[in-house]
Design an enzyme around this catalytic site. Structure first.
Site, PDB file in Angstrom:
ATOM      1  N   LYS A   1      -2.340  -4.347   3.570  1.00 31.27           N
ATOM      2  CA  LYS A   1      -3.765  -4.277   3.245  1.00 31.27           C
ATOM      3  C   LYS A   1      -4.011  -3.618   1.889  1.00 31.27           C
ATOM      4  CE  LYS A   1      -5.015  -4.371   8.106  1.00 31.27           C
ATOM      5  NZ  LYS A   1      -3.647  -4.751   8.505  1.00 31.27           N
TER       6      LYS A   1
ATOM      7  N   VAL B   1       1.587  -4.090  13.227  1.00 33.87           N
ATOM      8  CA  VAL B   1       2.692  -3.737  14.118  1.00 33.87           C
ATOM      9  C   VAL B   1       2.241  -3.941  15.557  1.00 33.87           C
ATOM     10  CG1 VAL B   1       4.269  -1.928  14.830  1.00 33.87           C
ATOM     11  CG2 VAL B   1       3.571  -2.093  12.447  1.00 33.87           C
TER      12      VAL B   1
ATOM     13  N   ILE C   1       4.851   5.253   3.891  1.00 27.23           N
ATOM     14  CA  ILE C   1       4.589   4.090   4.730  1.00 27.23           C
ATOM     15  C   ILE C   1       3.271   3.470   4.266  1.00 27.23           C
ATOM     16  CG2 ILE C   1       4.377   3.231   7.082  1.00 27.23           C
ATOM     17  CD1 ILE C   1       7.009   4.754   6.404  1.00 27.23           C
TER      18      ILE C   1
END
Length: 607
Positions: free
Chosen positions: A405, A443, A401
């Protein structure tokens, strides 16, 4: 009135109507057809009385709320009356070898008229002479379709509901000026501000379950111009199946305004990867890790390994999944630190997972600027431990994951995640394990994200702090991000950096304004304060740099990036020197390398 009190009254009323109707029918025809004998008339009356109550019970005429009677209730009356007349005709035929059709026909009409009239008169009285509870909130329903009418009907029926519908709006011009349950369709969605003022509306309910996110945002923008509280209807399937009721109408959430539509996953390919398999999720107690666990559980793995460093978060997701899937598959909580190489290798050797989702990471940008060595230990060395353990022990699929960035990072957090990507990209070149990375942006609702922070600031009375009026970010919901991560894992061939389509970037200040409005306040009441960019923070995020852009989607909302890694030997030489560096040296080295464009060709590029 309670059912026990109402039942005897309705039985007595219907009995009087039944007996009166057959005698009226007889006396209407008696001068012209002197065919009835009094014994036969009484036998017919008693038969009709008995059969009426029988069929009234079968069609539940005494259980219906007649103050809300409609076509369905009228149909039930017609059926009960018709069958009771038919049974009486059978008795006449058997007992007297004749059926007096005209008398029974008049009796049938009188039954329907008098019984139906007695029931519907209560609805007319209620609608026109009984005022609604003044404490109920005057409500505008957006959408006069099947869902909207269901909402109106149930709100009218439910005396305990806080809302009382007084008007509809609908964009279908053919419905304008029509009345549904006595409630007028007063205009289109753009008329909402005017309708709210004219009708003293307290609440707005958006009752269009099939609405797209773009349409939802358009309607909400109109609602936001008013002082009314805006709510939204649950899914129509949940209402119909009884999972929720109209009382579960919920507040509009920021997620509803993202303007992103859900996608259908390739369930077959995902099932092949997960069903009956042993799956390990690192960082399983985190926002993304725990949602990945929930999504994986739908595919019935044989074992789900929940690995995390924090015992409380692992306990929470463990208990949640056990309550829901207690007998469907084995759930194993594992307390372990990914920085502990021996422990990670032991876990892999013990459970031999088929698939690994590596979600454990330090992700907070400003905090990692102050703690670069911890970012290196967790995001680089931790990833290396988990990835090399997966490689050496023959894990079939490994999904890292990652984050947006990691693109042109000016900060420690982003550069350590780019290093993590390069570790698995290099392993993918020579390993039997299919290593892939999945990048996405912020998120909504995850730990450390702006939404929980903004909510706390609103609860405290404000102001909301935003770093810069022009700062933008990509946003995605936790379930959407997790589903796409699982889908990307199913597409893996090895070495890809998958990039999730995050839609259009959102201005943080606009997000703050929406959240203030959704919380029932005005922007002026709460206020927005600009605090300046924090250490390591960028004005805008990128999902791919210019050299990584590959426009073709391999699946809806999933791209493959062309991120080129540093060579394995050079990469590992740098990694081995990191523990010896101080904070300034770490940032200079990591950020410099993460922003370097390497010439080495990648294993991937297209599928």
């Amino acid at each position: 009135m309670s059912y026990k009190k109402r039942l005897p009254l309705l039985v007595i009323l219907d009995s009087a109507i039944v007996l009166t109707a057959i005698f009226i029918g007889y006396y209407i025809l008696h001068p012209y057809m002197n065919v009835y004998t009094m014994p036969m008339l009484w036998i017919s009356a008693i038969t009709l009385l008995f059969s009426h109550h029988l069929f009234a019970s079968i069609y539940r005429l005494y259980q219906k709320a007649w103050e809300y009677a409609s076509v369905g209730e009228l149909t039930a009356i017609v059926k009960a009356v018709t069958f009771s007349i038919a049974l009486t005709a059978v008795v006449q035929l058997v007992g007297y070898q004749n059926v007096y059709v005209r008398v029974l026909g008049i009796t049938w009409m009188l039954h329907v008229l008098l019984i139906g009239g007695s029931r519907f008169s209560w609805r007319v009285f209620r609608d026109h002479y009984i005022s609604p509870n003044p404490n109920k909130k005057r409500t505008l329903i957006v959408g006069a379709g099947s869902a909207g009418t269901m909402v109106a009907r149930q709100l009218l029926k439910n005396e305990h509901a806080d809302l009382y519908p007084v008007a509809f709006v609908d964009d279908d011009p053919f419905k304008h000026k029509l009345q549904i349950f006595g409630i007028e369709v007063k205009g289109r969605s753009e008329d909402i501000p005017k309708i709210v003022v004219e009708n003293r509306i307290d609440n707005i309910v958006i009752a269009i379950p099939s609405i797209t996110k773009q349409e939802m945002k358009k309607i909400y923008d109109e609602c936001a111009k008013t002082t009314a509280k805006t709510k939204i209807l649950p899914l129509i399937e949940d209402l119909v199946t009884g999972k929720v009721s109209v009382n579960n109408i919920r507040d509009v959430q920021v997620e509803d305004l993202l303007g992103r539509e859900p996608i259908e996953l390739d369930m077959e390919s995902i099932s092949d990867k997960l069903t009956g398999k042993t799956v390990l999720v690192t960082g399983a107690g985190g926002s993304i890790g725990s949602e990945i666990c929930r999504q994986i559980s739908r595919f019935s793995p044989s074992k789900l390994l929940l690995l995390g460093h924090g015992e409380n978060s692992i306990y929470t997701i463990d208990m949640e999944l056990r309550r829901k899937y207690h007998s469907e598959f084995e759930i194993i909580p594992i307390i372990a630190d990914i920085q502990d190489r021996t422990r990670i290798f032991d876990v892999m050797a013990q459970f031999k997972p088929d698939v690994v989702y590596h979600a454990a990471a330090h992700k907070h940008v400003p905090l990692m600027e102050y703690n670069p060595t911890e970012a290196v230990k967790n995001n680089i060395f931790g990833t290396r431990n988990v990835a090399e353990a997966a490689d050496s022990l023959g894990v079939k699929n490994f999904v890292l994951i990652s984050t947006d960035k990691a693109v042109n990072p000016p900060n420690i957090m982003g550069s350590t995640k780019r290093f993590a990507e390069m570790i698995i990209q290099n392993l993918a070149k020579e390993s039997k394990t299919k290593f892939v990375a999945v990048r996405f942006g912020n998120v909504l609702g995850s730990r450390g994200s702006v939404i929980p922070l903004f909510k706390k600031q609103i609860q405290a009375g404000g102001p909301i702090t935003v770093t810069h009026p022009d700062i933008t970010r990509y946003f995605m919901t936790i379930p959407e991000a997790s589903r796409l991560v699982i889908q990307a894992g199913a597409l893996a061939r090895g070495g890809e950096v998958f990039v999730l389509d995050m839609g259009e970037p959102v201005k943080i200040v606009d997000l703050a304004k929406n959240l203030i409005t959704l919380s029932g306040y005005s922007v002026e009441e709460i206020g927005i304060k600009f605090s300046g960019l924090r250490p390591g923070e960028k004005m805008y995020e990128e999902l791919l740099n210019d050299n990584e852009v590959q426009k073709e989607q391999v699946f809806p909302k999933i791209f493959i990036g062309k991120a080129v890694p540093m060579g394995k030997r050079e990469l590992y030489e740098v990694i081995e020197t990191l523990p010896e560096m101080n904070a300034d040296e770490l940032k200079e080295t990591l950020v410099g390398i993460a922003n370097t464009k390497f010439s080495e060709k990648m294993l991937v590029g297209s599928m």
